[in-house]
Structure formats: C-alpha cells, structure tokens
Design an enzyme around this catalytic site. Sequence first.
Site, short mmCIF file in Angstrom:
data_model
loop_
_atom_site.label_atom_id
_atom_site.label_comp_id
_atom_site.label_asym_id
_atom_site.label_seq_id
_atom_site.Cartn_x
_atom_site.Cartn_y
_atom_site.Cartn_z
N GLU A 89 -1.59 -1.63 -4.35
CA GLU A 89 -2.82 -0.85 -4.41
C GLU A 89 -2.63 0.33 -5.34
O GLU A 89 -1.68 1.09 -5.20
CB GLU A 89 -3.21 -0.37 -3.01
CG GLU A 89 -4.56 0.32 -2.98
CD GLU A 89 -5.04 0.65 -1.59
OE1 GLU A 89 -5.47 1.80 -1.38
OE2 GLU A 89 -4.99 -0.24 -0.71
N ASP A 114 -2.19 0.78 8.13
CA ASP A 114 -1.62 0.84 6.78
C ASP A 114 -0.95 -0.47 6.39
O ASP A 114 -0.99 -0.87 5.23
CB ASP A 114 -0.63 2.00 6.66
CG ASP A 114 -1.35 3.34 6.65
OD1 ASP A 114 -1.93 3.69 5.61
OD2 ASP A 114 -1.35 4.01 7.69
N ASP A 158 0.88 -1.16 0.00
CA ASP A 158 0.00 0.00 0.00
C ASP A 158 0.92 1.22 0.00
O ASP A 158 1.45 1.61 1.04
CB ASP A 158 -0.89 0.00 1.24
CG ASP A 158 -1.76 1.25 1.33
OD1 ASP A 158 -2.09 1.83 0.28
OD2 ASP A 158 -2.11 1.65 2.46
#
Length: 184
Positions: free
Chosen positions: A71, A144, A11
């Site tokens: 992502e 996260d 991410d």
Amino acid sequence: MSNEKIILGIDPGTTIMGFGLIKVTGKKMNFLQLNELDLKKYSDHYLKLKLIFERTIELIDTHHPDEIAIEAPFFGKNVQSMLKLGRAQGVAMAAGLSREIPITEYAPKKIKMAITGSGSASKEQVAKMLQSILGLKSLPKNLDSMDGLAAAVCHFYNQGRVEIGKNYTGWSAFVKQNEDRVKK
C-alpha cells in the site's frame, strides 16, 4: 507448478505493519496467512525501521512470495507522519528488492475499490468483504493485517491489467524509473 504463485501484501506503518499472504493457482486464490508486526512498544524510529526490514525478510525467506503488493502512503496534512510512513514503506520495499521480488504499489483508494467496489469504503467494510471472498471464519481484533491482505488480493485482481502504479523488479529497475531521484 508454473501456474502457482504466492503474493505477499504489506500495509506499512511505524505503529503496526499489517501483512497477508495468498496463494494463486490459475485464476483461483486461497488465503495463506495474515498477521501484523506491532511496533507500539518501541520509541526509537530507526529501530522500528530495522524491525520492519527484518520481518519482511523473514516473511520472504519463509513463504517465498513471487510478488509483493504494498500500500502506497496516502497524502495527509501531517508531514512528519507522511515521512515516517514513507520510510516504513521504503524499508519494506528494500527488503523485497534485496531478494529481487517484483513490487507493485497500490493507492489505498485503488485497494478499497478492488475489494469493495468503492474507493471510500471503511476498514471494516474491506475486512468484511475479504472475510466473505476468502471464507475466513473470523476477523482479527486489529484490522491492519486485513489491509495487508487487501493489498495482496487487489494485486491478484489487477493481474494482466496495465498498472498506473509503479512496478519494480529490482534495484536497476527502480533506478531506471527514478533517474531524477538518483545523485550522480
């Protein structure tokens, strides 16, 4: 050993880059690791990009992932934020491409849908579902890293399916699929 592989999920972000690793054996996945690269203390954007690249290379060289799931940036109203996020994703992708690891991008909604069944799930819902799926004892304070893990699990769930996202197996594949973006 050919039915085993490691998937690194990322991410990307210029404040925090979350990542997670899973090991796939046949049709079973096992949790390996999750963590984050905290970049809040750095004010220089270019230094942040360098650190993202170096940490991604370190993860690749340590864990030898067979595939990377990342992502994709979501579309927001703040153009500067989008640009910074796109750069963070780009350097993480460049690290993988430099090691010739196949990369697949997933939209945030697709990741949420794969994990929870809802494309509008909250960060907390995704984290709780991953905790249940992978048998994690506890959740990290900052979620996260769970987003990076979610990208890896989404990739596992989407194996063998036709991808709407883009796959890159190296620089030549990236160039071939993006000829309109290459200056000649």
